[in-house]
Scaffold this motif. Structure first.
Motif, mmCIF file in Angstrom:
data_model
loop_
_atom_site.group_PDB
_atom_site.id
_atom_site.type_symbol
_atom_site.label_atom_id
_atom_site.label_comp_id
_atom_site.label_asym_id
_atom_site.label_seq_id
_atom_site.Cartn_x
_atom_site.Cartn_y
_atom_site.Cartn_z
ATOM 1 N N LEU A 281 0.816 -1.209 0.262
ATOM 2 C CA LEU A 281 0.003 -0.002 0.084
ATOM 3 C C LEU A 281 0.871 1.456 -0.084
ATOM 4 O O LEU A 281 1.534 1.471 1.043
ATOM 5 N N ARG A 283 -0.061 5.005 -0.051
ATOM 6 C CA ARG A 283 -0.859 6.004 0.124
ATOM 7 C C ARG A 283 -0.296 7.367 -0.485
ATOM 8 O O ARG A 283 0.668 7.761 0.055
ATOM 9 N N ARG A 319 -1.947 3.237 -4.348
ATOM 10 C CA ARG A 319 -3.319 3.450 -4.077
ATOM 11 C C ARG A 319 -3.674 4.846 -4.804
ATOM 12 O O ARG A 319 -2.871 5.681 -4.295
ATOM 13 N N ASP A 322 -6.818 9.127 -2.034
ATOM 14 C CA ASP A 322 -7.984 8.934 -1.119
ATOM 15 C C ASP A 322 -8.507 10.048 -0.475
ATOM 16 O O ASP A 322 -7.936 10.160 0.767
ATOM 17 N N MET A 406 -9.517 -1.346 -3.526
ATOM 18 C CA MET A 406 -9.573 -1.789 -1.990
ATOM 19 C C MET A 406 -10.923 -2.297 -1.668
ATOM 20 O O MET A 406 -11.976 -1.766 -2.084
ATOM 21 N N GLU A 408 -13.299 -1.808 1.226
ATOM 22 C CA GLU A 408 -13.281 -1.364 2.393
ATOM 23 C C GLU A 408 -14.886 -0.844 2.778
ATOM 24 O O GLU A 408 -14.916 -0.531 3.920
ATOM 25 N N GLY A 429 -9.250 -3.147 3.059
ATOM 26 C CA GLY A 429 -8.616 -2.064 3.976
ATOM 27 C C GLY A 429 -9.558 -2.177 5.276
ATOM 28 O O GLY A 429 -10.651 -1.707 5.122
ATOM 29 N N THR A 430 -8.822 -2.950 6.367
ATOM 30 C CA THR A 430 -9.611 -3.284 7.333
ATOM 31 C C THR A 430 -9.984 -1.925 8.223
ATOM 32 O O THR A 430 -10.889 -2.120 8.988
ATOM 33 N N ASP A 432 -11.177 1.013 7.428
ATOM 34 C CA ASP A 432 -12.367 1.348 7.081
ATOM 35 C C ASP A 432 -13.583 0.332 6.936
ATOM 36 O O ASP A 432 -14.683 0.766 7.414
ATOM 37 N N ARG A 442 -14.172 5.777 12.731
ATOM 38 C CA ARG A 442 -12.758 4.868 13.069
ATOM 39 C C ARG A 442 -12.071 5.839 13.939
ATOM 40 O O ARG A 442 -10.775 5.045 14.489
ATOM 41 N N CYS A 479 -4.291 -4.832 3.969
ATOM 42 C CA CYS A 479 -3.399 -3.636 3.891
ATOM 43 C C CYS A 479 -3.896 -2.680 5.276
ATOM 44 O O CYS A 479 -3.089 -1.590 5.321
HETATM 45 C C1 PEP Z 1 -7.959 1.078 5.323
HETATM 46 O O1 PEP Z 1 -9.044 1.620 5.407
HETATM 47 O O2 PEP Z 1 -7.684 0.019 6.032
HETATM 48 C C2 PEP Z 1 -6.755 1.615 4.463
HETATM 49 C C3 PEP Z 1 -5.692 0.955 4.536
HETATM 50 O O3 PEP Z 1 -7.004 2.855 4.279
HETATM 51 P P1 PEP Z 1 -6.622 4.121 5.154
HETATM 52 O O4 PEP Z 1 -6.126 3.775 6.330
HETATM 53 O O5 PEP Z 1 -5.783 5.003 4.477
HETATM 54 O O6 PEP Z 1 -8.105 4.699 4.945
#
Ligand code: PEP
Ligand code: MG
Length: 551
Positions: A281, A283, A319, A322, A406, A408, A429-430, A432, A442, A479
């Motif tokens: 990943l 970002r 990615r 975002d 992803m 999510e 993406g665990t 989200d 979160r 990720c």
């Molecule tokens: C997620 O959502 O698990 C992820 C990897 O993306 P981010 O934390 O950047 O939203």
């Protein structure tokens, strides 16, 4: 006692509380002359600033930048003149400083946005200056000269930035969740951490505690025998981690890709030396954050090229931007949203600003062509197969060979099979996925147990994605933060996950755990965790299955 284990590892050490600031009062004794007291105020602020600069020199990256900004704020002449005014009005010295900082904080708060976020840092500076003036211990992280477990209600980003150069060997907080900055920074420093522990009042300062950042278990005042056992377990675990090298594999040889998460070019340079199979990943938000206009095509090509070059010969999953929700950008005006986490964010921003997405894909395609790198590109926050298809068409038109999404959002997990008709891979993406599955912000520390990736409902969704990947013959990565939990790693593999991406310091423990677990046992663990009625019951069931394998 129990909390939420958010950064794995075992530690035993005496604990010390995060220093609480001293309150000042207008009734305190007034100092000598205004001139003499003003000189003391200047000295106190210089001490605070110098201390922060010294700490900044001991750490690097974001932590160092945060500290240097704070150090320069402590030298702001406006603070000195406000304090002088208060002294002339007859206030006691420490109180004059405290009131001066409070006035500044109120002004910043009223301005809102980025400036309001600096208030916590400014308040911290004021508390430090007051401590110097009163000659009491500095608020913040203690400096006892020996290893200790830090206990706090919660930690601000500025506090966590101080952890790097300190004697802290473990973290225990009353608040915070699995995706809080405390958790993320602790993991990046390899510090065992437990958050969301409601019973901290039972601790007596200075006494030893055992923290197990994997299970969330805390042993208060362990016996000598228990301490010796823990020391032995720590040595064994270290030997297991140091003894495991190379590509990830289960005990019976099933490959599991072990990859790193990165967020900047500097991260890439650091992570490139880690024993990983590449990047799972990247970002890309850092390229866009804090800018008034979008980065140009050429600038992006050069950034992506330098990251791809660092990982030559290894896979790199990038990615696309975002933004939206918690990551707003000034040049992408999305209008006012009542509920931005459910609004225009991730891939959806590309529908409002198609040029921004097109330029990024163009740059990625060009960087891949220039370097011959093994580039994989995925979109964040994809909800439907139609969206996946649209993204795949755009990316392939720019010469990108491996296109993914992803997972999510629960809808994407439920219909992963449909998404994979258009994609080469998916990555879960665990962070989200947990937030949207249990409908919990979160960042809401007080609701952290609902964000636990061991929630059986989240594991069910991951299982659906794993099965869809197996059926389509497509790779399924994880990720989010869950990928770095060594106890959860075999469960994820048992659910059909084929690669795990995490911060570099977590790789060793995950690799060692997989190397000790057969694929069949991973599947048994996955079934046990899904059959459990709660995250804690799942952890216990999996730990019981693991204890046989590790012995
Ligand atoms: C997620 O959502 O698990 C992820 C990897 O993306 P981010 O934390 O950047 O939203
Ligand atoms: Mg996400």
């Amino acid at each position: 006692m129990h909390g939420l284990g958010v950064s794995p590892g075992l530690v035993c050490a005496p604990w010390l509380a995060f220093g609480t600031p001293v309150a000042t009062s207008a009734e305190d004794p007034v100092g000598e002359s205004v001139t003499a007291e003003l000189a003391r105020v200047r000295d106190a602020l210089a001490t605070v600033s110098g201390d922060l600069e010294a700490r900044a020199a001991q750490v690097d990256g974001v932590a160092s930048e945060i500290l240097l900004v704070s150090a320069s704020m402590a030298r702001d002449p406006g603070i000195v003149s406000a304090a002088e005014e208060n002294l002339r009005a007859g206030m006691p010295t420490a109180h004059a400083v405290s009131v001066a900082f409070a006035g500044y904080c109120a002004k910043l708060e009223a301005l809102g946005g980025y400036l309001a976020e600096r208030v916590a840092d400014l308040r911290d500076l004021g508390n430090r200056a007051v401590a110097v003036l009163l000659g009491v211990p500095m608020p913040g992280i203690p400096d006892p000269g020996h290893p200790f477990v830090l206990v706090a209600r919660d930690l601000s980003p500025a506090d966590t930035a101080m952890l790097g150069g300190s004697d802290v060997v473990g973290l225990l907080t009353a608040e915070g969740g699995p995706t809080s900055h405390t958790a993320i920074l602790a993991k990046s420093l390899g510090l065992p951490a437990i958050v969301n522990c409601a019973e901290l009042d039972r601790l007596v300062e200075g006494r030893p505690v055992v923290l197990d950042g994997t299970t969330g278990e805390i042993v208060v005042d362990p016996s000598d025998l228990r301490q010796a056992e823990v020391a032995e377990q720590i040595t064994e675990a270290r030997a297991r981690v140091e003894g495991s090298r190379g590509p990830g594999r289960t005990r019976d040889g099933a490959p599991v890709g072990l990859l790193v998460n990165i967020g900047t070019v500097d991260d890439a340079a650091r992570a490139a030396t880690a024993d990983s199979e590449g990047v799972g990943l990247f970002r890309t938000e850092f390229l866009y954050l804090g800018r008034q206009i979008a980065p140009t095509l050429d600038e992006q090509i050069s950034t992506y090229t330098s990251v791809l070059e660092q990982f030559a010969g290894r896979k790199v999953v990038v990615r696309t931007l975002d933004s939206g929700s918690d990551k707003p950008l000034p040049f992408l005006d999305l209008g006012a949203e009542e509920n931005p986490a459910l609004g225009v964010r991730g891939l959806r921003v590309g529908t409002v600003y198609p040029d921004v997405l097109a330029t990024q894909l163009e740059a990625l395609g060009a960087a891949a062509a220039a370097t011959g790198a093994d580039l994989w590109v995925m979109a964040p926050m994809v909800a439907t197969a139609e969206e996946a298809e649209g993204f795949a068409v755009l990316a392939r038109a720019r010469g990108i060979a491996k296109v993914g999404a992803m997972i999510e959002i629960p809808s994407a997990a439920l219909r992963a099979r449909d998404l994979l008709e258009h994609l080469d891979f998916v990555s879960i993406g665990t962070n989200d996925l947990s937030q949207y599955t249990c409908a919990v912000d979160r960042m809401a520390g007080s609701l952290a147990p609902l964000l636990d990736p061991w929630q059986p409902a989240v594991l069910d969704l991951i299982g659906l994605v794993g099965a869809a990947g197996t059926e389509a013959g497509a790779p399924v990565g994880v990720c989010g933060e869950a990928a770095s939990d060594p106890a959860l790693a075999p469960v994820l593999v048992g659910l059909g996950v084929t690669s795990l991406s995490m911060v570099a310091p977590s790789l060793g423990a995950v690799r060692a755990r997989l190397a000790a677990t057969d694929l069949g046992l991973c599947r048994e663990m996955a079934a046990a965790a899904r059959a459990a009625r709660s995250p804690q019951a799942g952890r216990s069931a999996v730990a019981a299955l693991a204890s046989g394998a590790l012995r």
